[in-house]
Design a protein around this motif. Structure first.
Motif, PDB file in Angstrom:
ATOM      1  N   UNK A  76      14.740 -13.767 -28.215  1.00 15.51           N
ATOM      2  CA  UNK A  76      14.131 -12.919 -27.178  1.00 15.51           C
ATOM      3  C   UNK A  76      12.849 -13.545 -26.625  1.00 15.51           C
ATOM      4  N   UNK A  77      12.596 -13.283 -25.365  1.00 15.95           N
ATOM      5  CA  UNK A  77      11.382 -13.758 -24.696  1.00 15.95           C
ATOM      6  C   UNK A  77      10.750 -12.586 -23.942  1.00 15.95           C
ATOM      7  N   UNK A  78       9.448 -12.626 -23.711  1.00 22.10           N
ATOM      8  CA  UNK A  78       8.808 -11.504 -22.989  1.00 22.10           C
ATOM      9  C   UNK A  78       9.335 -11.318 -21.574  1.00 22.10           C
ATOM     10  N   UNK A  79       9.661 -12.412 -20.883  1.00 20.20           N
ATOM     11  CA  UNK A  79      10.119 -12.288 -19.502  1.00 20.20           C
ATOM     12  C   UNK A  79      11.618 -12.044 -19.412  1.00 20.20           C
ATOM     13  N   UNK A  80      12.401 -12.725 -20.245  1.00 21.01           N
ATOM     14  CA  UNK A  80      13.852 -12.602 -20.138  1.00 21.01           C
ATOM     15  C   UNK A  80      14.414 -11.358 -20.791  1.00 21.01           C
ATOM     16  N   UNK A  81      13.918 -10.998 -21.977  1.00 22.77           N
ATOM     17  CA  UNK A  81      14.421  -9.822 -22.717  1.00 22.77           C
ATOM     18  C   UNK A  81      13.226  -9.014 -23.233  1.00 22.77           C
ATOM     19  N   UNK A  82      12.537  -8.312 -22.365  1.00 24.45           N
ATOM     20  CA  UNK A  82      11.320  -7.608 -22.804  1.00 24.45           C
ATOM     21  C   UNK A  82      11.590  -6.503 -23.822  1.00 24.45           C
ATOM     22  N   UNK A  83      12.688  -5.760 -23.673  1.00 25.78           N
ATOM     23  CA  UNK A  83      12.967  -4.677 -24.633  1.00 25.78           C
ATOM     24  C   UNK A  83      13.189  -5.234 -26.030  1.00 25.78           C
ATOM     25  N   UNK A  84      14.056  -6.231 -26.148  1.00 30.68           N
ATOM     26  CA  UNK A  84      14.327  -6.818 -27.463  1.00 30.68           C
ATOM     27  C   UNK A  84      13.083  -7.480 -28.036  1.00 30.68           C
ATOM     28  N   UNK A  85      12.307  -8.154 -27.193  1.00 31.83           N
ATOM     29  CA  UNK A  85      11.116  -8.850 -27.681  1.00 31.83           C
ATOM     30  C   UNK A  85      10.101  -7.866 -28.269  1.00 31.83           C
ATOM     31  N   UNK A  86       9.788  -6.795 -27.534  1.00 29.49           N
ATOM     32  CA  UNK A  86       8.804  -5.815 -28.016  1.00 29.49           C
ATOM     33  C   UNK A  86       9.332  -5.079 -29.247  1.00 29.49           C
ATOM     34  N   UNK A  87      10.605  -4.688 -29.195  1.00 29.94           N
ATOM     35  CA  UNK A  87      11.186  -3.963 -30.323  1.00 29.94           C
ATOM     36  C   UNK A  87      11.213  -4.846 -31.578  1.00 29.94           C
ATOM     37  N   UNK A 120      19.955  -8.123 -35.546  1.00 30.74           N
ATOM     38  CA  UNK A 120      19.345  -7.389 -34.438  1.00 30.74           C
ATOM     39  C   UNK A 120      18.832  -8.347 -33.365  1.00 30.74           C
ATOM     40  N   UNK A 121      18.138  -9.408 -33.770  1.00 28.73           N
ATOM     41  CA  UNK A 121      17.542 -10.342 -32.804  1.00 28.73           C
ATOM     42  C   UNK A 121      18.614 -10.997 -31.944  1.00 28.73           C
ATOM     43  N   UNK A 122      19.673 -11.498 -32.556  1.00 27.84           N
ATOM     44  CA  UNK A 122      20.678 -12.240 -31.813  1.00 27.84           C
ATOM     45  C   UNK A 122      21.575 -11.323 -30.969  1.00 27.84           C
ATOM     46  N   UNK A 123      21.964 -10.189 -31.537  1.00 27.39           N
ATOM     47  CA  UNK A 123      22.886  -9.302 -30.820  1.00 27.39           C
ATOM     48  C   UNK A 123      22.197  -8.650 -29.626  1.00 27.39           C
ATOM     49  N   UNK A 124      21.018  -8.081 -29.827  1.00 28.33           N
ATOM     50  CA  UNK A 124      20.346  -7.404 -28.708  1.00 28.33           C
ATOM     51  C   UNK A 124      19.849  -8.392 -27.661  1.00 28.33           C
ATOM     52  N   UNK A 125      19.469  -9.597 -28.063  1.00 25.72           N
ATOM     53  CA  UNK A 125      19.089 -10.598 -27.065  1.00 25.72           C
ATOM     54  C   UNK A 125      20.273 -10.947 -26.170  1.00 25.72           C
ATOM     55  N   UNK A 126      21.441 -11.185 -26.797  1.00 24.72           N
ATOM     56  CA  UNK A 126      22.630 -11.517 -26.008  1.00 24.72           C
ATOM     57  C   UNK A 126      23.033 -10.367 -25.092  1.00 24.72           C
ATOM     58  N   UNK A 127      22.930  -9.138 -25.573  1.00 25.77           N
ATOM     59  CA  UNK A 127      23.313  -7.990 -24.750  1.00 25.77           C
ATOM     60  C   UNK A 127      22.333  -7.767 -23.611  1.00 25.77           C
ATOM     61  N   UNK A 128      21.034  -7.881 -23.894  1.00 24.16           N
ATOM     62  CA  UNK A 128      20.049  -7.632 -22.839  1.00 24.16           C
ATOM     63  C   UNK A 128      20.099  -8.699 -21.750  1.00 24.16           C
ATOM     64  N   UNK A 129      20.387  -9.929 -22.103  1.00 26.85           N
ATOM     65  CA  UNK A 129      20.502 -10.969 -21.075  1.00 26.85           C
ATOM     66  C   UNK A 129      21.666 -10.702 -20.139  1.00 26.85           C
ATOM     67  N   UNK A 130      22.639  -9.938 -20.579  1.00 26.58           N
ATOM     68  CA  UNK A 130      23.810  -9.665 -19.758  1.00 26.58           C
ATOM     69  C   UNK A 130      23.713  -8.361 -18.983  1.00 26.58           C
TER      70      UNK A 130
END
Length: 342
Positions: A21-32, A92-102
């Motif tokens: 996760x990154x702050x710009x690409x996946x803000x929800x996953x990054x903060x969570x 959690x990190x890998x699954x939510x990052x992949x989902x949020x990017x999509x």
């Protein structure tokens, strides 16, 4: 030769950055993920009595759901069962990052929260009913229940519908095997039944996440298609404020001064090629006139023109006689001979 390994290393780092996760690409996953990291560190390193009390207050047991449902449903999702060494945190990190990017952060949060809430209610409400019916002891109302596993399993189900067939069935196979193992061992009946319920909830969200994936993945394509559609529409030949009978003059001919254009063949006016400034409306309309017995190629030399009712007839100009090569001398000699013969 060193350029090839360096290129592969850069590509590997770029792929790794897309998995995290990154702050710009996946803000929800990054903060969570930062919140979960903080609570996991505190759960492992903090005061044991304080941690135990916080976990009890955040538990989504039947008693707390009856007293403060909104608080415990949110607070229970701030802890990772197992702390820093939990496999749920890594997944959690890998699954939510992949989902949020999509599908974006809003839909990812919606799927996670929906799976967490529905699976919790589906497992805890029957417990409350069983206690009320006398089938379970009253201590079952205060069992400890917290963690992110229900929301994570819902995101796994939603993500599986966005992957290619190979990745889809591999992900569903792993998640299904975990649910089947929980149901066979039945160590914790509520969690064992809650995980498949959450997985089915994520699969039920596929129409929502697929729509989000289309909007997130192709915003530029939609804009480009709209621009292409606009470019395909031909522009009007005439500006909307000009009269419809007005034909714009052609481009200025070579050698013409002052931006003056002369009509081409087939568009010559009756006065023999009068020039018009480019872009200026002519002074008089060029509406067709009714001519009786006159050939237009003779420039109305013999009259006989009849215009519309209420319009003054047009007076033809005299046609100049062809002059002789000697400048009109032969014509003057004929006139003098005629006078003498009289």
């Amino acid at each position: 030769m060193p350029a090839a390994p360096a290129g592969r290393a850069r590509r590997a780092l770029a792929a790794l950055r897309r998995l995290l996760p990154t702050p710009a690409g996946t803000p929800f996953t990054f903060v969570y993920a930062l919140i979960l990291l903080g609570t996991a560190v505190y759960a492992d390193l903090g005061d044991e009595a304080t941690v135990a009390q916080l976990l009890r207050d955040s538990s989504t047991d039947a008693a707390h759901l009856a007293e403060s449902p909104l608080f415990v449903l949110l607070a229970s999702a701030l802890w990772v069962a197992g702390g820093l060494y939990s496999a749920y945190g890594v997944a959690f990190v890998f699954v939510l990052t992949a989902l949020e990017r999509r599908v974006g952060g809003a839909r990812t949060a919606g799927v996670f929260l929906l799976g967490h809430v529905l699976a919790t209610l589906a497992t805890e409400l029957p417990v409350a009913g069983a206690v009320a019916a006398g089938q379970l002891p009253e201590a079952a109302l205060h069992r400890l229940d917290y963690g992110i596993s229900f929301g994570l399993m819902a995101c796994v189900g939603a993500l599986s519908g966005l992957l290619r067939p190979g990745g889809k069935w591999a992900l569903l196979g792993v998640a299904g095997a975990m649910c089947a193992q929980d149901l066979i061992e039945l160590v914790d009946p509520l969690s064992s039944w809650g995980h498949p319920i959450a997985l089915l909830t994520g699969l039920a969200c596929l129409p929502l996440v697929r729509e989000g994936a289309r909007r997130t993945a192709r915003p530029d394509d939609a804009a480009g298609a709209a621009a292409s559609a606009d470019a395909a529409v031909p522009l009007p030949l005439l500006p909307p404020w000009l009269p419809r009978q007005y034909v714009p003059p052609r481009a200025p001919q070579e050698g013409a001064a002052g931006g003056v254009a002369v009509r081409g063949a087939g568009e010559e006016p009756a006065d023999g090629g009068r020039a018009e400034p480019v872009g200026r409306i002519p002074a008089e309309s060029e509406a067709p006139r009714d001519v009786v017995g006159v050939d237009d190629g003779l420039h109305h030399a013999h009259g006989g023109e009849a215009g519309p009712v209420g319009v003054a007839p047009r007076v033809p100009r005299p046609v100049p006689r062809p002059r002789a090569a000697d400048g009109g001398g032969e014509e003057r000699r004929r006139d003098a001979d005629a006078l003498q013969s009289r």
